[in-house]
Every structure is written in C-alpha cells, then in structure tokens.
Enzyme design. Structure first.
Site, PDB file in Angstrom:
ATOM      1  N   ARG A 107      -1.647 -11.438   9.699  1.00  0.00           N
ATOM      2  CA  ARG A 107      -2.525 -11.173  10.849  1.00  0.00           C
ATOM      3  C   ARG A 107      -2.129 -12.048  12.033  1.00  0.00           C
ATOM      4  NH1 ARG A 107      -8.356 -12.332   8.375  1.00  0.00           N
ATOM      5  NH2 ARG A 107      -7.141 -13.871   7.235  1.00  0.00           N
ATOM      6  N   LYS A 132       0.950 -27.813   7.178  1.00  0.00           N
ATOM      7  CA  LYS A 132       0.817 -28.756   6.055  1.00  0.00           C
ATOM      8  C   LYS A 132       2.024 -28.669   5.131  1.00  0.00           C
ATOM      9  CE  LYS A 132      -3.047 -26.729   4.987  1.00  0.00           C
ATOM     10  NZ  LYS A 132      -3.197 -25.864   6.157  1.00  0.00           N
ATOM     11  N   GLY A 173      -1.097 -20.219   2.520  1.00  0.00           N
ATOM     12  CA  GLY A 173       0.307 -19.850   2.642  1.00  0.00           C
ATOM     13  C   GLY A 173       0.999 -21.017   3.314  1.00  0.00           C
ATOM     14  N   HIS A 174       1.815 -21.745   2.563  1.00  0.00           N
ATOM     15  CA  HIS A 174       2.468 -22.939   3.092  1.00  0.00           C
ATOM     16  C   HIS A 174       3.962 -22.668   3.198  1.00  0.00           C
ATOM     17  CE1 HIS A 174      -1.082 -25.599   1.537  1.00  0.00           C
ATOM     18  NE2 HIS A 174      -1.452 -24.651   2.355  1.00  0.00           N
ATOM     19  N   THR A 175       4.484 -22.789   4.402  1.00  0.00           N
ATOM     20  CA  THR A 175       5.888 -22.452   4.631  1.00  0.00           C
ATOM     21  C   THR A 175       6.730 -23.722   4.711  1.00  0.00           C
ATOM     22  OG1 THR A 175       4.980 -20.755   6.064  1.00  0.00           O
ATOM     23  CG2 THR A 175       7.374 -20.995   6.066  1.00  0.00           C
ATOM     24  N   GLN A 194      -5.955 -24.862   3.505  1.00  0.00           N
ATOM     25  CA  GLN A 194      -6.912 -24.525   4.575  1.00  0.00           C
ATOM     26  C   GLN A 194      -7.059 -25.724   5.532  1.00  0.00           C
ATOM     27  OE1 GLN A 194      -8.113 -23.514   1.076  1.00  0.00           O
ATOM     28  NE2 GLN A 194      -6.735 -21.887   1.633  1.00  0.00           N
ATOM     29  N   ASP A 251      -3.268 -23.533   8.548  1.00  0.00           N
ATOM     30  CA  ASP A 251      -1.940 -23.198   9.089  1.00  0.00           C
ATOM     31  C   ASP A 251      -1.418 -24.227  10.087  1.00  0.00           C
ATOM     32  OD1 ASP A 251      -1.965 -20.877   7.575  1.00  0.00           O
ATOM     33  OD2 ASP A 251      -2.871 -19.696   9.196  1.00  0.00           O
ATOM     34  N   THR A 271      -9.122 -13.591   3.506  1.00  0.00           N
ATOM     35  CA  THR A 271      -7.755 -13.182   3.188  1.00  0.00           C
ATOM     36  C   THR A 271      -7.751 -12.077   2.119  1.00  0.00           C
ATOM     37  OG1 THR A 271      -7.613 -14.878   1.497  1.00  0.00           O
ATOM     38  CG2 THR A 271      -6.848 -15.497   3.693  1.00  0.00           C
TER      39      THR A 271
HETATM   40  P1  GDP Z   1       0.262 -24.458   6.493  1.00  0.00           P
HETATM   41  O1  GDP Z   1      -0.590 -23.384   5.908  1.00  0.00           O
HETATM   42  O2  GDP Z   1      -0.552 -25.548   7.103  1.00  0.00           O
HETATM   43  O3  GDP Z   1       1.271 -24.991   5.520  1.00  0.00           O
HETATM   44  O4  GDP Z   1       1.069 -23.760   7.683  1.00  0.00           O
HETATM   45  P2  GDP Z   1       1.838 -22.347   7.626  1.00  0.00           P
HETATM   46  O5  GDP Z   1       3.080 -22.520   6.852  1.00  0.00           O
HETATM   47  O6  GDP Z   1       0.908 -21.262   7.239  1.00  0.00           O
HETATM   48  O7  GDP Z   1       2.132 -22.122   9.157  1.00  0.00           O
HETATM   49  C1  GDP Z   1       2.857 -23.050   9.880  1.00  0.00           C
HETATM   50  C2  GDP Z   1       4.095 -22.359  10.443  1.00  0.00           C
HETATM   51  O8  GDP Z   1       4.662 -23.218  11.402  1.00  0.00           O
HETATM   52  C3  GDP Z   1       5.191 -22.103   9.425  1.00  0.00           C
HETATM   53  O9  GDP Z   1       5.859 -20.917   9.759  1.00  0.00           O
HETATM   54  C4  GDP Z   1       6.133 -23.296   9.608  1.00  0.00           C
HETATM   55  O10 GDP Z   1       7.470 -23.001   9.263  1.00  0.00           O
HETATM   56  C5  GDP Z   1       6.004 -23.527  11.067  1.00  0.00           C
HETATM   57  N1  GDP Z   1       6.168 -24.906  11.527  1.00  0.00           N
HETATM   58  C6  GDP Z   1       5.745 -26.058  10.945  1.00  0.00           C
HETATM   59  N2  GDP Z   1       6.020 -27.113  11.745  1.00  0.00           N
HETATM   60  C7  GDP Z   1       6.628 -26.613  12.841  1.00  0.00           C
HETATM   61  C8  GDP Z   1       7.128 -27.192  14.042  1.00  0.00           C
HETATM   62  O11 GDP Z   1       7.048 -28.383  14.273  1.00  0.00           O
HETATM   63  N3  GDP Z   1       7.677 -26.342  14.962  1.00  0.00           N
HETATM   64  C9  GDP Z   1       7.747 -25.014  14.761  1.00  0.00           C
HETATM   65  N4  GDP Z   1       8.297 -24.262  15.705  1.00  0.00           N
HETATM   66  N5  GDP Z   1       7.287 -24.426  13.648  1.00  0.00           N
HETATM   67  C10 GDP Z   1       6.717 -25.216  12.710  1.00  0.00           C
HETATM   68  P1  IMO Z   2      -3.553 -22.493   4.655  1.00  0.00           P
HETATM   69  O1  IMO Z   2      -3.612 -23.366   3.421  1.00  0.00           O
HETATM   70  C1  IMO Z   2      -5.732 -20.267   7.663  1.00  0.00           C
HETATM   71  C2  IMO Z   2      -9.463 -18.378   6.409  1.00  0.00           C
HETATM   72  C3  IMO Z   2      -9.507 -16.865   6.435  1.00  0.00           C
HETATM   73  C4  IMO Z   2     -10.990 -16.654   6.767  1.00  0.00           C
HETATM   74  C5  IMO Z   2     -11.650 -17.762   5.974  1.00  0.00           C
HETATM   75  C6  IMO Z   2     -12.186 -17.335   4.620  1.00  0.00           C
HETATM   76  O2  IMO Z   2      -2.347 -21.645   4.720  1.00  0.00           O
HETATM   77  O3  IMO Z   2      -3.811 -23.305   5.884  1.00  0.00           O
HETATM   78  P2  IMO Z   2     -11.002 -16.823   2.291  1.00  0.00           P
HETATM   79  O4  IMO Z   2      -9.979 -15.804   1.916  1.00  0.00           O
HETATM   80  O5  IMO Z   2     -10.605 -18.226   2.038  1.00  0.00           O
HETATM   81  O6  IMO Z   2     -12.367 -16.529   1.722  1.00  0.00           O
HETATM   82  O7  IMO Z   2     -11.179 -16.647   3.903  1.00  0.00           O
HETATM   83  O8  IMO Z   2     -10.680 -18.775   5.803  1.00  0.00           O
HETATM   84  N1  IMO Z   2      -8.354 -18.959   5.630  1.00  0.00           N
HETATM   85  C7  IMO Z   2      -7.275 -19.520   6.174  1.00  0.00           C
HETATM   86  N2  IMO Z   2      -6.886 -19.618   7.459  1.00  0.00           N
HETATM   87  N3  IMO Z   2      -5.002 -20.833   6.700  1.00  0.00           N
HETATM   88  C8  IMO Z   2      -5.390 -20.778   5.412  1.00  0.00           C
HETATM   89  O9  IMO Z   2      -4.755 -21.454   4.425  1.00  0.00           O
HETATM   90  C9  IMO Z   2      -6.550 -20.059   5.095  1.00  0.00           C
HETATM   91  N4  IMO Z   2      -7.203 -19.781   3.943  1.00  0.00           N
HETATM   92  C10 IMO Z   2      -8.310 -19.126   4.290  1.00  0.00           C
HETATM   93  O10 IMO Z   2      -8.671 -16.350   7.414  1.00  0.00           O
HETATM   94  O11 IMO Z   2     -11.209 -16.921   8.130  1.00  0.00           O
HETATM   95 MG    MG Z   3      -0.795 -21.325   6.012  1.00  0.00          MG
END
Ligand code: GDP
Ligand code: IMO
Ligand code: MG
Length: 427
Positions: free
Chosen positions: A302, A16, A40-42, A223, A13, A128
């Site tokens: 979560r 990416k 989950g990539h936003t 991840q 998270d 997850t």
């Molecule tokens: P990923 O799994 O690495 O792709 O990250 P996620 O999407 O799960 O979580 C990152 C969150 O941070 C998302 O809601 C993005 O929209 C947000 N985000 C990414 N870069 C920035 C930033 O520079 N500032 C803020 N405020 N939010 C960001």
């Molecule tokens: P992105 O790509 C954050 C964590 C889970 C748990 C552990 C094992 O969005 O960064 P799993 O379901 O993979 O067997 O869970 O890994 N986890 C993540 N934490 N971002 C993720 O993906 C994750 N994918 C798995 O919370 O601790």
């Molecule tokens: Mg994510």
C-alpha cells in the site's frame, strides 16, 4: 556486554530492519518479541534485498542466534515459507529458535480480520489483513493455540475441536460464510508442527542464559510506538505492545536486564493504514517524498502516507519507551528539497502544547506548529561521517537532537548496510 531494545518511534516502517541488521554484527542474539507477519523488515546487503516478516533481522550474520519469542503471533505457513526463502538464498537458518509459548495465527484469524475490516467499512483500521488482531484476541480470551500445542496432536485435536466449533458458529451464523473443516485444519497444522519441531525451544530460558552469560542481546521491535495498543493512536493501532515494555513480557525477561532502549525514526514521518497523522502532507511535496523514497508498504504494497518530521511524536516516544537515543533513517530521501519542516509543538483552541495529546478528541483538534530549516542539494548517500554531511543536514540533525531531547546515535543514508553513519556505541 549489554542488552538493548530497538523500537519503532513512529508508526512503523522506520527502517528497523536496516538498523537491526547493522547492529547485529555486534550481537550474539537477536530476539523478536511481539507482532507477527504484519511486520515487513527490509535488509539490503550487497544489492541483495531480504524482506523479513517473522525471522529476526539478525539472521543474515552467520554467527548470530535468532529467537522468535512468546509475544509473537506466528502464522506457521508464512514462517515455513520464509525459512525456505532464506535457505534458498543461502542463509543458514539452523540458528533460529521459536518459543513453544508463541501463539499461532490460524486460518479463522485471517478470515475474521478481513470480515471485520469489511464490516467496519469507512471506519476500518486499515489492518494488514494478516489475522494479527484476532490472534491476540484469542490469546487474551484464553482460547489461543500455541506453537507447543502443534507438537502434541491429541491435545491439539481436543483444543481445536472446541475452538473451531465456536469459530464456525460465528462464521456461518453471523457472517454467512463457509465453515472450516476440523480434520483438514488439524492435519494441516500437525504437519506444520512437524516441520517446525526442530526449531521449538524454551525461548525465555535461552534468552536469559545468553544474558546471564554476558552475551550481547538485541531485541528487535516490530511496528512502532504510535501503533502500540495502549500508547498509540487507539483504535488505529496494532494489537500488541511495540513500545519497549513489550520486550520484557514478550520474551520472558525481567525489565531489570535491559540496559538501553533506542528508537528508530525516519527523517520525516510515514503511516500506512488509517488514523490520525498531524503532520501529513497532502500536497505535491508529500507525493514527491513518497516517490523518491519508494514509500510503499513492505508487507501489503500500500502507498504510505507521508508527512514532515513530528518532534511531538518523537518526544512522546522518548517518554513511553525511555529512549536513550534515536537512529535516524532515510536522511538521503530529503536530498534536493529547498526547505524542511519539523513540527515542534501542536496548537489548538486551548493554546500551544509541547505534549502529545492524551485523548483522541484532543489529537484530532490539533494543528502542528512548524519550524522551517534549509534543505541541501547534494546527494549524501556516500557520506560516512557526520562532519562530512552538508551544513544544512548537520543543522537538521542538531535541531532534531535539541527539540527531541536525546542524541542521534546513528544516521542511515541509504538502504545498503554500508550506507550508515554510526555516531555512538549502542551496546
Ligand atoms: P521496518 O519495518 O521498520 O524494518 O522498515 P521497512 O523495511 O518496512 O521500510 C523501510 C524501507 O526503507 C526499506 O525499504 C529499507 O530498505 C529502506 N531504508 C532503510 N533505511 C534507509 C535509508 O537510510 N535510506 C533509504 N533511501 N532507504 C532506507
Ligand atoms: P513494521 O514492523 C507499518 C499497521 C497497519 C494498521 C495497523 C493495524 O514493518 O514496522 P494489524 O495488521 O497489525 O492489525 O494492523 O497497524 N501496521 C503497520 N504499519 N509497519 C508495520 O510493521 C505494521 N504492522 C501493522 O497498517 O494501520
Ligand atoms: Mg516494515
């Protein structure tokens, strides 16, 4: 022309999706090579938010081809729902290809994930619950079902019959839960196979042809390094290889074809799920950052655990991935804090160490050694140049580069594609 791998440098998270979307404007092809819909990539473009779980974050650029490679585990129902969601929002998904060698997450995997976590009780991993671990277990045990199998119904039936007999035995005898019906599952998954058939391809061949043809190829990690099954905080990890080496195996590409590897890191640290987290903040600063940063999981909702930036973790990520630089996200979330801390080393009874501990026992015994830096008051979301950042923010970046030992190549100051300060050419 070049080939780059972008990985999470912390516990996932890191942002990416945002960074990969930004880089995708220059990429011909974007490849997911590990993980599944635990990710989950936003991506936010013009106030429209896209949450992607399996489809690469390059899909929002109409010219960029996207590939889900062999190392990914695919829940076909989730993928078809994601394809429909993108279509409905006007995104063309005809450019998507899926490896026939990718393993399928089956209903017994999701069921087992939940049952295993329940049984572990206090010692749960905090997965997850998407069936990811059990799907990779079956892959290693050589009883997995692959995407290509779904396209050959007779062979698929034979394989499923053998596998399901064993799964049903475990489910009913060990857990006392209802077994699955072979014929129902067979029909459901043959249907998914038909719906996905148009996307299935020899992904390794496609990716290698793109690379050899001089295209810019971007590997999108899911991840993060600290969740890597070998290099992460085992057993509180995922079941794949989010570190850079995973890209070669997970896509069928020789490591010699990869030119650069970059890590994405938040300007602080978060972790969702259980396991060690040395710089975790359990005070009001932690909850303050969680609220202002909306730190709640993209996949499971979560609340994320929050802590200060950990340079020991980032140096470790540089080492195990061979990072050429860091893309630092969410710097804007730190706006308004009086001061910031960076953990530059760990301390334990054995003394001070600069290295991330090699064993779980050592890791649990350490305390972070912090350095305190001044914060900044003004909002930075609209800033587009490093030199326009407040002095304290520039100092924070400079210090991160010094203690981590690699340059910051991109700074993200907001969720939108436009809230980005590119600092160096990454391709
Ligand atoms: P990923 O799994 O690495 O792709 O990250 P996620 O999407 O799960 O979580 C990152 C969150 O941070 C998302 O809601 C993005 O929209 C947000 N985000 C990414 N870069 C920035 C930033 O520079 N500032 C803020 N405020 N939010 C960001
Ligand atoms: P992105 O790509 C954050 C964590 C889970 C748990 C552990 C094992 O969005 O960064 P799993 O379901 O993979 O067997 O869970 O890994 N986890 C993540 N934490 N971002 C993720 O993906 C994750 N994918 C798995 O919370 O601790
Ligand atoms: Mg994510």
């Amino acid at each position: 022309m070049s080939v780059i791998v972008v990985v999470g440098a912390q516990w996932g998270d890191e942002g990416k999706g945002k960074v990969i979307d930004f880089l995708s404007q220059q990429a011909h092809m974007v490849v997911r090579h590990q993980g599944g819909n635990n990710a989950g990539h936003t991506v936010v473009v013009d106030d429209r938010e896209f949450k992607l779980h399996l489809v690469p974050s390059g899909i929002l650029y109409p010219e960029t081809r996207c590939v889900i490679a062999n190392g990914v585990v695919i829940d076909p129902k989730v993928l078809l729902t994601e394809i429909a969601y993108l279509r409905q929002r006007g995104v063309d998904v005809e450019r998507l290809r899926i490896s026939s060698k990718a393993h399928v997450v089956m209903p017994y995997h999701t069921r087992m994930d939940a049952l295993n976590e329940e049984r572990r009780g206090e010692n749960k991993i905090g997965t997850t619950l998407r069936g990811i671990g059990p799907a990779y277990m079956d892959k290693a045990a050589r009883v997995g079902i692959r995407v290509g199998d779904l396209l050959h119904p007779e062979e698929f039936h034979r394989r499923l019959e053998v596998v399901l007999e064993e799964k049903n035995h475990i489910l009913s005898r060990a857990y006392g839960v209802e077994p699955f019906s072979l014929e129902e599952m067979y029909r459901e998954f043959v249907g998914y196979g038909q719906d996905l058939a148009q996307y299935v391809a020899d992904a390794s061949l496609m990716i290698n042809e793109a690379i050899d043809g001089g295209e810019r190829v971007l590997f999108e990690g899911a991840q993060g390094t600290m969740l890597d099954i070998d290099h992460g905080t085992y057993p509180f990890v995922t079941s794949s290889h989010p570190s850079a080496g995973g890209a070669a195996i997970g896509a069928g590409v020789g490591p010699t074809k990869i030119n650069h590897v970059y890590g994405v890191a938040k300007a602080y640290t978060t972790r969702v799920g259980d396991g060690p987290f040395p710089t975790e903040l359990s005070d009001s600063i932690g909850s303050d950052i969680r609220e202002r940063g909306h730190e709640y999981g993209t996949t499971t909702g979560r609340p994320r655990r929050v802590g200060w930036l950990d340079a020991v973790v980032l140096r470790y990520a540089v080492r195990v991935n061979g990072l050429a630089g860091l893309a630092l996200t969410r710097l804007d979330v730190l706006d308004g804090l009086d001061s910031l801390k960076i953990a530059t080393a760990y301390e334990s009874e054995g003394g001070v160490t600069q290295q991330f501990p090699d064993t779980d026992g050592e890791l649990r015994a350490v305390q972070p050694v912090y350095e305190t830096l001044p914060g900044w008051k003004e909002p930075i979301g609209a800033i587009r140049k490093r030199e326009d950042l407040p002095q304290a923010a520039r100092r924070y970046l400079d210090r991160i580069e010094e203690v981590v030992g690699v340059p910051v190549v991109l700074v993200s100051v907001g969720r939108e594609r436009s809230n980005t300060i590119p600092l160096r050419e990454m391709f």
